[in-house]
Design a protein around this motif. Sequence first.
Motif, PDB file in Angstrom:
ATOM      1  N   LEU A   1       3.161   5.024   4.049  1.00  0.00           N
ATOM      2  CA  LEU A   1       3.326   5.729   5.318  1.00  0.00           C
ATOM      3  C   LEU A   1       3.807   7.142   5.030  1.00  0.00           C
ATOM      4  CD1 LEU A   1       3.504   5.766   8.445  1.00  0.00           C
ATOM      5  CD2 LEU A   1       5.881   5.016   8.204  1.00  0.00           C
ATOM      6  N   ARG A   2       3.047   8.136   5.483  1.00  0.00           N
ATOM      7  CA  ARG A   2       3.453   9.528   5.309  1.00  0.00           C
ATOM      8  C   ARG A   2       4.297   9.943   6.504  1.00  0.00           C
ATOM      9  NH1 ARG A   2       0.850  12.091   1.223  1.00  0.00           N
ATOM     10  NH2 ARG A   2      -0.926  10.997   0.313  1.00  0.00           N
ATOM     11  N   LYS A   3       5.509  10.372   6.232  1.00  0.00           N
ATOM     12  CA  LYS A   3       6.437  10.753   7.287  1.00  0.00           C
ATOM     13  C   LYS A   3       6.670  12.270   7.235  1.00  0.00           C
ATOM     14  CE  LYS A   3       9.720   7.798   8.135  1.00  0.00           C
ATOM     15  NZ  LYS A   3      10.927   6.950   8.006  1.00  0.00           N
ATOM     16  N   PRO A   4       7.302  12.827   8.269  1.00  0.00           N
ATOM     17  CA  PRO A   4       7.576  14.276   8.257  1.00  0.00           C
ATOM     18  C   PRO A   4       8.522  14.663   7.127  1.00  0.00           C
ATOM     19  CG  PRO A   4       7.861  13.332  10.461  1.00  0.00           C
ATOM     20  CD  PRO A   4       7.723  12.189   9.519  1.00  0.00           C
ATOM     21  N   SER A   5       8.632  15.973   6.901  1.00  0.00           N
ATOM     22  CA  SER A   5       9.595  16.533   5.942  1.00  0.00           C
ATOM     23  C   SER A   5       9.361  16.054   4.520  1.00  0.00           C
ATOM     24  CB  SER A   5      11.041  16.211   6.375  1.00  0.00           C
ATOM     25  OG  SER A   5      11.286  16.670   7.678  1.00  0.00           O
ATOM     26  N   LYS A   6       8.102  15.935   4.119  1.00  0.00           N
ATOM     27  CA  LYS A   6       7.738  15.624   2.730  1.00  0.00           C
ATOM     28  C   LYS A   6       8.261  14.265   2.272  1.00  0.00           C
ATOM     29  CE  LYS A   6       7.779  20.531   1.508  1.00  0.00           C
ATOM     30  NZ  LYS A   6       8.350  21.569   0.624  1.00  0.00           N
ATOM     31  N   ILE A   7       8.311  13.305   3.191  1.00  0.00           N
ATOM     32  CA  ILE A   7       8.810  11.969   2.847  1.00  0.00           C
ATOM     33  C   ILE A   7       7.647  10.973   2.829  1.00  0.00           C
ATOM     34  CG2 ILE A   7      10.312  10.069   3.554  1.00  0.00           C
ATOM     35  CD1 ILE A   7      12.167  12.092   4.812  1.00  0.00           C
ATOM     36  N   LEU A   8       7.581  10.174   1.784  1.00  0.00           N
ATOM     37  CA  LEU A   8       6.618   9.081   1.682  1.00  0.00           C
ATOM     38  C   LEU A   8       7.391   7.771   1.695  1.00  0.00           C
ATOM     39  CD1 LEU A   8       4.374  10.434  -1.218  1.00  0.00           C
ATOM     40  CD2 LEU A   8       4.128  10.846   1.225  1.00  0.00           C
ATOM     41  N   GLU A   9       6.876   6.790   2.442  1.00  0.00           N
ATOM     42  CA  GLU A   9       7.550   5.494   2.513  1.00  0.00           C
ATOM     43  C   GLU A   9       6.546   4.387   2.218  1.00  0.00           C
ATOM     44  OE1 GLU A   9       9.824   2.573   5.745  1.00  0.00           O
ATOM     45  OE2 GLU A   9       9.458   4.681   6.227  1.00  0.00           O
ATOM     46  N   TYR A  10       6.882   3.531   1.265  1.00  0.00           N
ATOM     47  CA  TYR A  10       6.059   2.371   0.947  1.00  0.00           C
ATOM     48  C   TYR A  10       6.651   1.150   1.648  1.00  0.00           C
ATOM     49  CZ  TYR A  10       3.633   5.089  -2.569  1.00  0.00           C
ATOM     50  OH  TYR A  10       2.871   6.036  -3.195  1.00  0.00           O
ATOM     51  N   TYR A  11       5.812   0.475   2.427  1.00  0.00           N
ATOM     52  CA  TYR A  11       6.307  -0.659   3.200  1.00  0.00           C
ATOM     53  C   TYR A  11       5.295  -1.798   3.129  1.00  0.00           C
ATOM     54  CZ  TYR A  11       2.937   0.805   6.706  1.00  0.00           C
ATOM     55  OH  TYR A  11       1.772   1.150   7.344  1.00  0.00           O
ATOM     56  N   SER A  12       5.722  -2.988   3.483  1.00  0.00           N
ATOM     57  CA  SER A  12       4.870  -4.168   3.404  1.00  0.00           C
ATOM     58  C   SER A  12       4.646  -4.749   4.798  1.00  0.00           C
ATOM     59  CB  SER A  12       5.516  -5.221   2.495  1.00  0.00           C
ATOM     60  OG  SER A  12       4.664  -6.343   2.353  1.00  0.00           O
ATOM     61  N   ARG A  13       3.391  -5.136   5.097  1.00  0.00           N
ATOM     62  CA  ARG A  13       3.035  -5.764   6.357  1.00  0.00           C
ATOM     63  C   ARG A  13       2.061  -6.918   6.090  1.00  0.00           C
ATOM     64  NH1 ARG A  13       6.589  -2.892   7.502  1.00  0.00           N
ATOM     65  NH2 ARG A  13       6.803  -1.422   9.236  1.00  0.00           N
TER      66      ARG A  13
ATOM     67  N   ARG B   1       9.962  16.530  -9.324  1.00  0.00           N
ATOM     68  CA  ARG B   1       8.838  16.160  -8.465  1.00  0.00           C
ATOM     69  C   ARG B   1       9.249  15.289  -7.282  1.00  0.00           C
ATOM     70  NH1 ARG B   1       3.546  12.700 -10.410  1.00  0.00           N
ATOM     71  NH2 ARG B   1       2.118  13.348  -8.768  1.00  0.00           N
ATOM     72  N   TYR B   2       9.992  14.220  -7.540  1.00  0.00           N
ATOM     73  CA  TYR B   2      10.379  13.278  -6.484  1.00  0.00           C
ATOM     74  C   TYR B   2      11.866  12.969  -6.549  1.00  0.00           C
ATOM     75  CZ  TYR B   2       5.436  11.890  -5.917  1.00  0.00           C
ATOM     76  OH  TYR B   2       4.095  11.879  -5.685  1.00  0.00           O
ATOM     77  N   THR B   3      12.427  12.648  -5.392  1.00  0.00           N
ATOM     78  CA  THR B   3      13.678  11.906  -5.317  1.00  0.00           C
ATOM     79  C   THR B   3      13.322  10.534  -4.753  1.00  0.00           C
ATOM     80  OG1 THR B   3      15.052  13.859  -4.986  1.00  0.00           O
ATOM     81  CG2 THR B   3      15.946  11.751  -4.260  1.00  0.00           C
ATOM     82  N   ILE B   4      13.674   9.473  -5.493  1.00  0.00           N
ATOM     83  CA  ILE B   4      13.251   8.118  -5.135  1.00  0.00           C
ATOM     84  C   ILE B   4      14.468   7.282  -4.790  1.00  0.00           C
ATOM     85  CG2 ILE B   4      11.967   6.073  -5.881  1.00  0.00           C
ATOM     86  CD1 ILE B   4      11.549   9.004  -8.065  1.00  0.00           C
ATOM     87  N   SER B   5      14.384   6.566  -3.702  1.00  0.00           N
ATOM     88  CA  SER B   5      15.483   5.678  -3.312  1.00  0.00           C
ATOM     89  C   SER B   5      14.899   4.391  -2.748  1.00  0.00           C
ATOM     90  CB  SER B   5      16.380   6.352  -2.271  1.00  0.00           C
ATOM     91  OG  SER B   5      15.655   6.610  -1.076  1.00  0.00           O
ATOM     92  N   PHE B   6      15.752   3.375  -2.648  1.00  0.00           N
ATOM     93  CA  PHE B   6      15.330   2.091  -2.084  1.00  0.00           C
ATOM     94  C   PHE B   6      16.323   1.697  -1.007  1.00  0.00           C
ATOM     95  CE2 PHE B   6      15.392  -2.523  -1.769  1.00  0.00           C
ATOM     96  CZ  PHE B   6      14.046  -2.797  -1.602  1.00  0.00           C
ATOM     97  N   SER B   7      15.789   1.421   0.201  1.00  0.00           N
ATOM     98  CA  SER B   7      16.662   0.976   1.293  1.00  0.00           C
ATOM     99  C   SER B   7      15.831   0.237   2.319  1.00  0.00           C
ATOM    100  CB  SER B   7      17.359   2.179   1.951  1.00  0.00           C
ATOM    101  OG  SER B   7      16.408   3.051   2.535  1.00  0.00           O
ATOM    102  N   ASN B   8      16.449  -0.732   2.976  1.00  0.00           N
ATOM    103  CA  ASN B   8      15.773  -1.510   4.032  1.00  0.00           C
ATOM    104  C   ASN B   8      14.439  -2.086   3.564  1.00  0.00           C
ATOM    105  OD1 ASN B   8      17.847  -0.886   5.876  1.00  0.00           O
ATOM    106  ND2 ASN B   8      16.862   1.075   6.357  1.00  0.00           N
ATOM    107  N   LYS B   9      14.397  -2.527   2.305  1.00  0.00           N
ATOM    108  CA  LYS B   9      13.219  -3.156   1.702  1.00  0.00           C
ATOM    109  C   LYS B   9      12.041  -2.213   1.566  1.00  0.00           C
ATOM    110  CE  LYS B   9      14.413  -7.777   3.411  1.00  0.00           C
ATOM    111  NZ  LYS B   9      13.968  -8.972   4.150  1.00  0.00           N
ATOM    112  N   ASN B  10      12.284  -0.901   1.674  1.00  0.00           N
ATOM    113  CA  ASN B  10      11.224   0.085   1.524  1.00  0.00           C
ATOM    114  C   ASN B  10      11.576   1.055   0.406  1.00  0.00           C
ATOM    115  OD1 ASN B  10       9.966  -1.068   3.716  1.00  0.00           O
ATOM    116  ND2 ASN B  10      10.738   0.441   5.173  1.00  0.00           N
ATOM    117  N   VAL B  11      10.555   1.547  -0.280  1.00  0.00           N
ATOM    118  CA  VAL B  11      10.733   2.583  -1.288  1.00  0.00           C
ATOM    119  C   VAL B  11      10.467   3.930  -0.627  1.00  0.00           C
ATOM    120  CG1 VAL B  11       9.939   3.511  -3.495  1.00  0.00           C
ATOM    121  CG2 VAL B  11      10.059   1.032  -3.152  1.00  0.00           C
ATOM    122  N   MET B  12      11.440   4.840  -0.702  1.00  0.00           N
ATOM    123  CA  MET B  12      11.319   6.156  -0.078  1.00  0.00           C
ATOM    124  C   MET B  12      11.164   7.222  -1.155  1.00  0.00           C
ATOM    125  SD  MET B  12      11.722   5.465   3.211  1.00  0.00           S
ATOM    126  CE  MET B  12      12.172   7.032   3.940  1.00  0.00           C
TER     127      MET B  12
END
Length: 341
Positions: A184-196, A284-295
Amino acid sequence: MKNQLFIPDRIKVGFQIRPDTYSKKLAYITYYDEKKQLRKSKSWNSWCDPKIDSVEYDNTPHDGFVLNKDVKRSSEWFSSGRNMIRVYDDRGFEFEITTGNLLFILMTTNCLKREFQGQFVYAWHKTELVLLPVNCEEYNNSTTFSKLQNKSIKTKELVEGCSYKTKKQNDVVYLGKFEWLSLLRKPSKILEYYSRTKLVFVDENGNFIPANNTQKLAERNTDTPVSNYAQLVDDFLKTPRASKAVGLQDSPTNNDDLFYVKVNDGTYHQFMKIGYFKNKYFKRYTISFSNKNVMLIWNTSYENAIAPFENKCDLLVTLENGNAIPFEEFLKIERCTSQLK
């Protein structure tokens, strides 16, 4: 000529007065789709003269088509500027086809004193009208293609392991409902990987394909699961897409060109060497993990290779299925463009 032309059951013909035609009327032909909706209705209504009654016909094979002349459409305003060919339908109107359509007709049928020999139907490639001879392979395949557009499969009717044909005549095997990791591409240069949860299929080339519904399916090919169904499911479950991400972990590395640095808040920075500069790196990236998603947050800063890089590491993404994959492999997930067609 395309093999997947849509041949409707019924057409609708509107007119404009044109003195340079046989009948003094130029036609705009449209059709009713598989849902009985009139296609291109807005442009059809705006083009046609409301003072001239429109007519409707069953789109059954018909003869009596006569070649008239070529016409160059104006390139001004909304016209395309293309050369078109005028053809007369003996039901009393004249219409236009492309030069490519004419060449196909001449390669598959005879033309005697400007009259096309044989029977034809009206067909469409997307929004473009095609006069299609019935004595060609393209007609047979397009007839099959058109029939599929009227068919449908409900989600509750899906049988795991069975083969299905899509409305574009592709064969796929339904694997079942599984977790599907997406980007999921979000505003402010944020990418979020999520599962559905998705309906998951596999095509003839082994590509796994997610779907939210069965709108693109037409019919079931087999009554029983394919013989390699268990293997197909096992292959899918081994892919990163088939499992939720549950965390991040690091491991030692000797790579000086691409590495990660863990910071106090538990996030990671990815650094990449800039060309031939010995001590210059791009964060290049700042990577974090929260709420079962990779940001991921995209960075644009540059840094010199100093003390923080002494703690460099490789970064792994831990999955719910127990696997841990390199972060670079995890990133490839965003480039998956498979769709049910």
